[in-house]
Every structure is written in C-alpha cells, then in structure tokens.
Design an enzyme around this catalytic site. Structure first.
Site, mmCIF file in Angstrom:
data_model
loop_
_atom_site.group_PDB
_atom_site.id
_atom_site.type_symbol
_atom_site.label_atom_id
_atom_site.label_comp_id
_atom_site.label_asym_id
_atom_site.label_seq_id
_atom_site.Cartn_x
_atom_site.Cartn_y
_atom_site.Cartn_z
ATOM 1 N N CYS A 1 9.325 -97.358 -17.421
ATOM 2 C CA CYS A 1 10.023 -96.559 -16.416
ATOM 3 C C CYS A 1 9.882 -95.080 -16.745
ATOM 4 O O CYS A 1 10.180 -94.663 -17.859
ATOM 5 C CB CYS A 1 11.501 -96.958 -16.357
ATOM 6 S SG CYS A 1 12.417 -96.063 -15.074
ATOM 7 N N CYS B 1 11.517 -92.662 -15.058
ATOM 8 C CA CYS B 1 12.648 -91.878 -14.534
ATOM 9 C C CYS B 1 13.241 -91.002 -15.635
ATOM 10 O O CYS B 1 12.990 -91.201 -16.812
ATOM 11 C CB CYS B 1 13.706 -92.788 -13.909
ATOM 12 S SG CYS B 1 14.897 -93.476 -15.072
ATOM 13 N N CYS C 1 16.636 -93.074 -17.976
ATOM 14 C CA CYS C 1 16.525 -94.120 -18.997
ATOM 15 C C CYS C 1 16.304 -93.527 -20.387
ATOM 16 O O CYS C 1 15.644 -92.496 -20.539
ATOM 17 C CB CYS C 1 15.367 -95.063 -18.682
ATOM 18 S SG CYS C 1 15.654 -96.176 -17.292
#
Length: 187
Positions: free
Chosen positions: A47, A49, A52
């Site tokens: 991920c 993003c 996280c």
C-alpha cells in the site's frame, strides 16, 4: 535504488493456505505490545497511501485484513493509542515505537468488521504473501519523484504484483456493491 518494502525487495515468499494465525509484536525492546490473530490475513497487499505504517526507508507498507473477531490485544494494551481519531480506519499504534498494530473501522463502511494488520510484525512464517499493490500513485503525493514511478510499477510487476491507484478490482467491486445496496440500487 529505493526500497519498495523488505518483503518485496527480498523476493516474495509464498504463504501457507492453511496457516492459522499467530502473534504480532511492536518494535519495543521491552514490554512490546502483543496482538494475537486467530486466522491468516486476506487481501494482503503493498500500500502506497500516506496513512499506513511502513518500515523505515520503505516506499510501501504491506497490509492485510483479518475478521475483527479474530484480533485480540494480548499484552501491553495500555501502550496503544489511536493515531487519527477522525480517520475511518482507527489505526492503533504503540506509543513507544510508533508501529501500527491494527486498524479498526467503527463507522459505517464496506470493510467494517475487518481489521487491518501488518503480518510482517509476526515472527511466525506462513502468512499470505502480498497479492497486489494499491494506491501506487499516492507515493508521489508524499514526495516521490513522478518521473520514477514507472520504474516502481515495473519493479512491482516484476515481483508478481499487479498495480492499482485504488484497491484491487475485487475489493472495488465489494465497495460498489455495498454502496449500491446501501443506496437501494441493489437488492
């Protein structure tokens, strides 16, 4: 060369389909937070993003989901605090080392009932390996050079991971079906 994530950089290790779960630990040298998972993770993925937890120097996190009922804090729960109380995913992080142990959704959401976890925090082997890479373009928003994103996608593909700038198509379909049902467009 920038680190994507140690689990990707060092070659993906296939998990065991019958793996029954294990324990996650924060990075504190003394009194680590311990979280017990009573099942394997699902939808494990890289991920990009900005929310996280990522290992130091990694461009991506690796995160999967576990049914909420299969997650329990089994040691040093008092060290946990929610990183951002306004976020849909309530990420519970260790106040000592900053590691996110689990993320829980308490609001109306397609993934409510699933907790987000980083299986790499477990000493046990057998966890599902990453299945895809999500929110790849988001690393640009965090300062990564846009001219180098194609090379990142190439490396993720070479590791066997499809890349998306959202979640994988099956997860996006689940979100759309949830929304359609909630809005009365689907039965």
């Amino acid at each position: 060369m920038v680190s994507l994530h140690p689990l990707i950089d060092n070659g993906l290790v296939k998990g065991s389909p019958d793996f029954a779960g294990g324990k996650l630990y924060c990075k504190c040298a003394s009194d680590p937070v311990e979280v017990t998972l009573a099942s394997n993770v699902a939808h494990n993925h890289a991920c990009g993003c900005s929310k996280c937890w990522k290992p130091a120097g990694a461009l991506f996190s690796v995160v999967g989901v576990v049914p909420r009922d299969n997650v329990s804090v089994t040691a040093n729960a008092g060290k946990l605090a929610i990183v951002d109380p306004s976020a849909a995913i309530q990420r519970h992080a260790c106040t000592g080392c900053g590691v996110h142990l689990y993320g829980r959704i308490e609001v109306d959401h397609p993934f409510k009932g699933l907790d987000f976890v980083h299986a790499e925090l477990s000493p046990q082997a057998g966890w599902q390996e990453p299945q895809f890479a999500a929110f790849v373009s988001s690393v640009i928003e965090q300062g990564f050079d846009p001219a180098a994103i194609a090379a990142v996608r190439d490396r993720l593909h070479a590791a066997g991971l499809d890349t998306y700038d959202c979640l994988s198509p099956p997860l996006m379909d689940l979100i759309a079906a949830y929304t359609a049902k909630k809005n009365g467009a689907s039965k």
